[in-house]
Design a protein around this motif. Structure first.
Motif, mmCIF file in Angstrom:
data_model
loop_
_atom_site.group_PDB
_atom_site.id
_atom_site.type_symbol
_atom_site.label_atom_id
_atom_site.label_comp_id
_atom_site.label_asym_id
_atom_site.label_seq_id
_atom_site.Cartn_x
_atom_site.Cartn_y
_atom_site.Cartn_z
ATOM 1 N N THR A 1 38.282 -43.948 36.299
ATOM 2 C CA THR A 1 37.279 -43.146 36.102
ATOM 3 C C THR A 1 36.663 -43.145 34.536
ATOM 4 O OG1 THR A 1 36.198 -40.927 36.877
ATOM 5 C CG2 THR A 1 38.392 -41.066 35.954
ATOM 6 N N ILE A 2 35.701 -42.340 34.516
ATOM 7 C CA ILE A 2 35.003 -42.437 32.970
ATOM 8 C C ILE A 2 36.050 -42.211 31.786
ATOM 9 C CG2 ILE A 2 32.883 -41.735 34.102
ATOM 10 C CD1 ILE A 2 33.304 -38.861 32.941
ATOM 11 N N GLU A 3 35.742 -42.880 30.973
ATOM 12 C CA GLU A 3 36.614 -42.542 29.369
ATOM 13 C C GLU A 3 36.042 -41.348 28.817
ATOM 14 O OE1 GLU A 3 36.952 -44.743 24.988
ATOM 15 O OE2 GLU A 3 36.734 -45.898 26.894
ATOM 16 N N GLY A 4 34.584 -41.061 28.892
ATOM 17 C CA GLY A 4 34.150 -40.047 28.070
ATOM 18 C C GLY A 4 33.976 -40.443 26.778
ATOM 19 N N PRO A 5 33.317 -39.773 25.697
ATOM 20 C CA PRO A 5 32.835 -40.162 24.426
ATOM 21 C C PRO A 5 34.304 -39.618 23.337
ATOM 22 C CG PRO A 5 31.661 -38.183 25.060
ATOM 23 C CD PRO A 5 32.533 -38.537 26.211
ATOM 24 N N LEU A 6 35.032 -38.826 23.663
ATOM 25 C CA LEU A 6 36.002 -38.171 22.978
ATOM 26 C C LEU A 6 37.453 -38.581 22.382
ATOM 27 C CD1 LEU A 6 34.829 -34.757 24.023
ATOM 28 C CD2 LEU A 6 33.902 -35.954 22.048
ATOM 29 N N TYR A 7 37.690 -40.229 22.817
ATOM 30 C CA TYR A 7 38.903 -40.815 22.420
ATOM 31 C C TYR A 7 38.776 -40.889 20.929
ATOM 32 C CZ TYR A 7 42.547 -44.241 22.258
ATOM 33 O OH TYR A 7 43.766 -45.039 21.781
ATOM 34 N N VAL A 8 40.020 -40.794 20.294
ATOM 35 C CA VAL A 8 40.227 -41.215 18.979
ATOM 36 C C VAL A 8 41.255 -42.109 18.634
ATOM 37 C CG1 VAL A 8 40.760 -40.431 16.681
ATOM 38 C CG2 VAL A 8 39.362 -38.840 18.118
ATOM 39 N N GLU A 9 40.873 -43.265 18.029
ATOM 40 C CA GLU A 9 42.186 -44.364 17.921
ATOM 41 C C GLU A 9 42.942 -43.877 16.981
ATOM 42 O OE1 GLU A 9 40.155 -47.767 16.676
ATOM 43 O OE2 GLU A 9 39.211 -48.325 18.816
ATOM 44 N N GLY A 10 44.194 -44.221 17.149
ATOM 45 C CA GLY A 10 45.273 -44.151 15.757
ATOM 46 C C GLY A 10 46.360 -42.903 16.163
ATOM 47 N N ALA A 11 46.210 -42.310 17.331
ATOM 48 C CA ALA A 11 47.080 -41.235 17.575
ATOM 49 C C ALA A 11 48.510 -41.604 17.381
ATOM 50 C CB ALA A 11 46.871 -40.579 18.889
ATOM 51 N N PRO A 12 49.370 -40.497 16.951
ATOM 52 C CA PRO A 12 50.642 -41.004 16.630
ATOM 53 C C PRO A 12 51.412 -41.405 17.973
ATOM 54 C CG PRO A 12 50.197 -38.866 15.837
ATOM 55 C CD PRO A 12 49.048 -39.157 16.643
ATOM 56 N N ILE A 13 52.287 -42.419 17.870
ATOM 57 C CA ILE A 13 53.042 -43.139 18.708
ATOM 58 C C ILE A 13 54.440 -42.351 18.847
ATOM 59 C CG2 ILE A 13 54.128 -45.155 19.465
ATOM 60 C CD1 ILE A 13 52.074 -46.701 18.230
ATOM 61 N N GLU B 1 24.022 -37.849 21.076
ATOM 62 C CA GLU B 1 24.560 -37.445 22.434
ATOM 63 C C GLU B 1 24.604 -38.392 23.634
ATOM 64 O OE1 GLU B 1 23.835 -33.644 23.984
ATOM 65 O OE2 GLU B 1 23.804 -32.430 22.006
ATOM 66 N N PHE B 2 24.179 -39.685 23.303
ATOM 67 C CA PHE B 2 24.327 -40.789 24.189
ATOM 68 C C PHE B 2 25.546 -40.646 25.062
ATOM 69 C CE2 PHE B 2 20.459 -43.428 22.470
ATOM 70 C CZ PHE B 2 19.593 -42.564 22.740
ATOM 71 N N GLY B 3 26.664 -40.640 24.186
ATOM 72 C CA GLY B 3 28.022 -40.543 25.005
ATOM 73 C C GLY B 3 28.223 -39.634 25.815
ATOM 74 N N LEU B 4 27.563 -38.589 25.926
ATOM 75 C CA LEU B 4 27.334 -37.391 26.969
ATOM 76 C C LEU B 4 26.164 -37.507 28.069
ATOM 77 C CD1 LEU B 4 27.818 -34.297 24.900
ATOM 78 C CD2 LEU B 4 29.482 -35.181 26.660
ATOM 79 N N ILE B 5 25.141 -38.098 27.669
ATOM 80 C CA ILE B 5 24.156 -38.380 28.398
ATOM 81 C C ILE B 5 24.425 -39.674 29.405
ATOM 82 C CG2 ILE B 5 21.749 -39.065 28.705
ATOM 83 C CD1 ILE B 5 21.137 -37.843 25.949
ATOM 84 N N ALA B 6 25.139 -40.634 29.332
ATOM 85 C CA ALA B 6 25.419 -41.722 30.050
ATOM 86 C C ALA B 6 26.308 -41.160 31.176
ATOM 87 C CB ALA B 6 26.162 -42.540 29.215
ATOM 88 N N PRO B 7 27.399 -40.300 30.990
ATOM 89 C CA PRO B 7 28.048 -40.015 32.176
ATOM 90 C C PRO B 7 27.265 -38.853 32.916
ATOM 91 C CG PRO B 7 29.112 -39.228 30.289
ATOM 92 C CD PRO B 7 28.232 -40.217 29.657
ATOM 93 N N GLY B 8 26.289 -38.085 32.339
ATOM 94 C CA GLY B 8 25.721 -36.992 32.744
ATOM 95 C C GLY B 8 24.708 -37.348 33.750
ATOM 96 N N VAL B 9 23.947 -38.642 33.583
ATOM 97 C CA VAL B 9 22.996 -39.222 34.672
ATOM 98 C C VAL B 9 23.756 -40.118 35.421
ATOM 99 C CG1 VAL B 9 21.092 -38.633 32.769
ATOM 100 C CG2 VAL B 9 22.396 -40.979 32.927
ATOM 101 N N GLY B 10 24.926 -40.341 35.531
ATOM 102 C CA GLY B 10 25.793 -41.216 36.435
ATOM 103 C C GLY B 10 25.845 -42.474 36.120
ATOM 104 N N LEU B 11 25.508 -43.035 35.068
ATOM 105 C CA LEU B 11 25.628 -44.334 34.759
ATOM 106 C C LEU B 11 27.144 -44.645 34.300
ATOM 107 C CD1 LEU B 11 22.462 -45.052 32.217
ATOM 108 C CD2 LEU B 11 22.940 -46.054 34.505
ATOM 109 N N GLU B 12 27.733 -43.839 33.647
ATOM 110 C CA GLU B 12 29.374 -44.167 33.433
ATOM 111 C C GLU B 12 29.990 -44.264 34.785
ATOM 112 O OE1 GLU B 12 32.727 -43.447 30.284
ATOM 113 O OE2 GLU B 12 30.965 -42.082 30.393
#
Length: 296
Positions: free
Chosen positions: A102-114, A68-79
């Motif tokens: 603004t923040i990206e967050g941890p839930l992007y997925v590469e390769g979405a349809p164009i 959950e580091f990808g959630l903790i980083a924005p949660g504590v303001g670092l992102e």
């Protein structure tokens, strides 16, 4: 005892050895960074008289919460701090204007349809309202930007993202698309309206937020990457202005200029939002950061 203890000769010698600063080989910049981090940690231990047990409890928390580091980083303001730091560097260099990052967050997925045209992001049915978004991507002088790829992703009505949905019910790339825009820089898409969500109950981020007396809620929002040749890649998102957590986002994603108020009519919500890009100074400005991202 005061933090001056850390500045004593034995502790400074320990820092030099631990960081490799006393050796010629190795990466000099990394050594300096590691030394500063270790020294800051030691000062914190002394200042707050952190016990051995508390230290190892913290290590255990980090080990168990690594996923959950990808959630903790924005949660504590670092992102968010990284955004503020990049904004300050831009201002120092005389670079102003453009849609706020603004923040990206941890839930992007590469390769979405164009896809092209008026796009439907939602593959799956969902018991929620319909979202319609339109707008234009322009450059710093208001000129339409050519060859734009607009990456869009958001949660479903339960606050779950495809590829991260614990129920396993969503289709691959549900509510995720890369939209190729025309020469006029205009975009148009519709989808099933996302809802806000909280961090996983009982998880590391939830435990930390509760220990800090904070909540772990995010308002309903939509994420974007905007990329085009010759322009800086933009990472941003909009939070819906009528969400109860719009001004109290645990991840600090809300920024001035990124809080449109949806126009709601029946079971539909309409949002008009334009993006303005800055010109790239070099090829690195056009690319993505080295952040780890899921690929599907």
């Amino acid at each position: 005892m005061t933090p001056d203890f850390v500045r004593t000769a034995p502790i400074q010698a320990l820092l030099d050895r631990a960081s490799g600063t006393d050796l010629e080989r190795g990466d000099a910049r990394l050594k300096a960074i590691v030394r500063d981090l270790l020294e800051a940690a030691m000062i914190t231990i002394v200042r707050h008289d952190i016990s051995e047990s508390e230290f190892w409890q913290a290590v255990g928390f980090l080990q168990e919460g690594a996923s959950e580091f990808g959630l903790i980083a924005p949660g504590v303001g670092l992102e968010h701090f990284l955004d503020l730091y990049m904004d300050a560097k831009d201002a120092e260099a005389g670079l102003t204007g453009g849609t706020p990052r603004t923040i990206e967050g941890p839930l992007y997925v590469e390769g979405a349809p164009i896809v092209e045209g008026d796009v439907d992001l939602s593959t799956d049915p969902d018991e929620t309202d319909n979202l319609y978004m339109v707008g234009t991507v322009t450059g710093p002088e208001g000129e339409p930007v050519n060859d734009v790829i607009l990456h869009v992703w958001h949660a479903n009505s339960k606050g779950f993202y495809s590829h991260f949905d614990p129920t396993g019910e969503q289709s691959p790339f549900n509510n995720r698309r890369r939209i190729k825009l025309g020469e006029d820089g205009r975009y148009s898409f519709h989808s099933k309206m996302p809802n806000g969500y909280s961090v996983p109950p009982g998880g590391a981020t939830d435990q930390l937020m509760k220990a800090l007396g904070r909540h772990g809620n995010r308002p309903a929002h939509v994420h974007f990457f905007v990329e085009a040749p010759g322009y800086r890649k933009l990472t941003t998102q909009i939070n819906f202005g009528d969400d109860s957590f719009a001004a109290d986002d645990f991840a600090f994603g809300t920024r001035e200029g990124l809080l449109p108020m949806p126009q709601r009519q029946g079971d539909s919500a309409f949002v008009a939002f334009d993006f303005q890009l800055q010109r790239a100074e070099d090829a690195a400005d056009e690319g993505f950061s080295a952040r780890p991202r899921m690929h599907a």
